[in-house]
Design an enzyme around this catalytic site. Structure first.
Site, PDB file in Angstrom:
ATOM      1  N   SER A 153     -10.593  26.633  29.198  1.00 17.61           N
ATOM      2  CA  SER A 153     -11.401  26.605  27.912  1.00 17.61           C
ATOM      3  C   SER A 153     -12.172  26.049  28.806  1.00 17.61           C
ATOM      4  O   SER A 153     -13.203  26.777  29.350  1.00 17.61           O
ATOM      5  CB  SER A 153     -11.337  25.142  26.700  1.00 17.61           C
ATOM      6  N   HIS A 180     -12.227  29.393  24.912  1.00 12.47           N
ATOM      7  CA  HIS A 180     -12.673  28.987  24.010  1.00 12.47           C
ATOM      8  C   HIS A 180     -13.869  29.535  24.350  1.00 12.47           C
ATOM      9  O   HIS A 180     -14.961  29.070  25.588  1.00 12.47           O
ATOM     10  CB  HIS A 180     -12.791  27.584  23.617  1.00 12.47           C
ATOM     11  N   ASP A 279      -4.539  22.663  23.921  1.00 21.68           N
ATOM     12  CA  ASP A 279      -4.557  23.464  23.297  1.00 21.68           C
ATOM     13  C   ASP A 279      -3.727  25.208  24.321  1.00 21.68           C
ATOM     14  O   ASP A 279      -3.690  24.696  25.435  1.00 21.68           O
ATOM     15  CB  ASP A 279      -5.322  24.675  22.862  1.00 21.68           C
TER      16      ASP A 279
END
Length: 337
Positions: A153, A180, A279
């Site tokens: 991310s 992401h 995540d």
């Protein structure tokens, strides 16, 4: 090699650390002054090996260190006073070194110490050794990785590009990558990757396509990337999903990692890199539970130590490595016979 140094003398710890850091494969992850701190560091840092003085405060001598090595399956080099002690027999994962006087630490001593550490780590990780018969080490020693998954991310594009550039040409596995990313930014990111990683093909994944070795398939913005099924040749057929966001994220690293774990089991290799949030942690744990192998980026090189930290805390990280060490580790794992 991730090493913890344990000695009640700050001067000795400084000598060891300053000299050992000159070896390219040595990473000193902790330096502690007593047994309690050593035990805590082992639990928190997951070292490859330990260098310890034989007479540590809050530890009952060499026998306790030997027990520690066996309990945690970690090789230990113990620095002892005198040759007689160094000649005693101990388990394969423990080695005794005569400790030099403060003014007698030489290059030869450190060369010998590092060589012994390397050999101990190789023995500890060997599938033929009695202590390495657990599932995690069997998975590490397997030659059957068929897929590499990457999750990242915040700071991810730079981190991923640094890893991919060092994988060389003709990487033998398909690579699935969830990042992401904002809607509309995926195509530009894929183009950027192609410009900075000319050694490997990188594209946005398409629904229903077969992922092939040597190509990176990146999840598009606002779509979950998962594996629909695996063909007879071992290649995954990809699926792009409009399922609800997971933890407000679509694409979600967890979706990809769980999918890969379900389809590939112990043949799944995954890395979780810098990023905010949790995540990927559950997905990493699922891969480990299925016998696969996971590598989490060390805090020292993360832009944000969120996703890797969550994976580590959840028990989903088989290894924790600083970013520069990850590509070579991947290559070593996929090339094992």
């Amino acid at each position: 090699m991730k090493i913890i140094i344990a000695d009640d003398s700050a001067i000795v710890r400084a000598i060891l650390e300053q000299n050992l850091t000159s070896y390219s494969d040595i990473n000193i992850i902790a330096s502690v002054s007593n047994g309690k701190r050593l035990i805590n560091a082992i639990k928190e840092e997951c070292p490859d090996a330990i260098i310890s003085d034989s007479d540590m405060p809050e530890l009952e001598g060499i026998s306790t260190l030997v027990s520690l090595a066996q309990e945690h399956s970690i090789p230990i080099c113990i620095l002892t006073e005198g040759k007689a002690e160094a000649e005693k027999n101990h388990p394969y994962s423990v080695c005794l070194f005569e400790k030099p006087a403060l003014n007698s630490y030489t290059n030869d001593f450190f060369d010998s110490l590092v060589e012994k550490l390397r050999s101990l780590i190789q023995i500890e990780c060997s599938p033929s050794s009695a202590a390495s018969k657990n599932a995690a080490e069997d998975s590490c020693a397997s030659a059957g990785f068929k897929i590499l998954c990457i999750g990242a991310s915040t700071g991810g594009p730079t981190a991923v590009s640094e890893v991919l550039k060092k994988l060389g040409e003709d990487f033998p596995l398909p690579i699935l990558y969830t990042q992401h990313i904002e809607i509309g930014a995926d195509k530009m990111m894929a183009e950027w990757f192609c410009s900075v990683c000319p050694n490997i093909k990188i594209k946005i994944a398409e629904d229903g396509e077969e992922a092939k070795a040597g190509t990176v398939y990146m999840s598009p913005a606002d779509k979950h990337l998962v594996i629909d099924h695996v063909k007879h040749n071992g290649n995954p057929v990809l699926s792009l999903s409009d399922e609800e966001p997971e933890r407000f994220l679509r694409p979600a690293v967890n979706k990809l990692f769980r999918s890969a774990a379900s389809h590939y089991g112990r043949a799944c290799l995954a890395i979780i890199l810098t990023g905010m949030g949790m995540d990927g942690a559950e997905g990493c744990k699922k891969i480990c539970e299925e016998g696969g192998w996971t590598i989490a980026e060390d805090k020292s090189t993360c832009v944000v130590f969120g996703m890797p930290a969550a994976a580590i805390e959840m028990g989903g990280a088989r290894e924790i490595l600083p970013r520069p060490q990850i590509p070579n580790r991947i290559l070593n794992l996929v090339r094992k016979k």
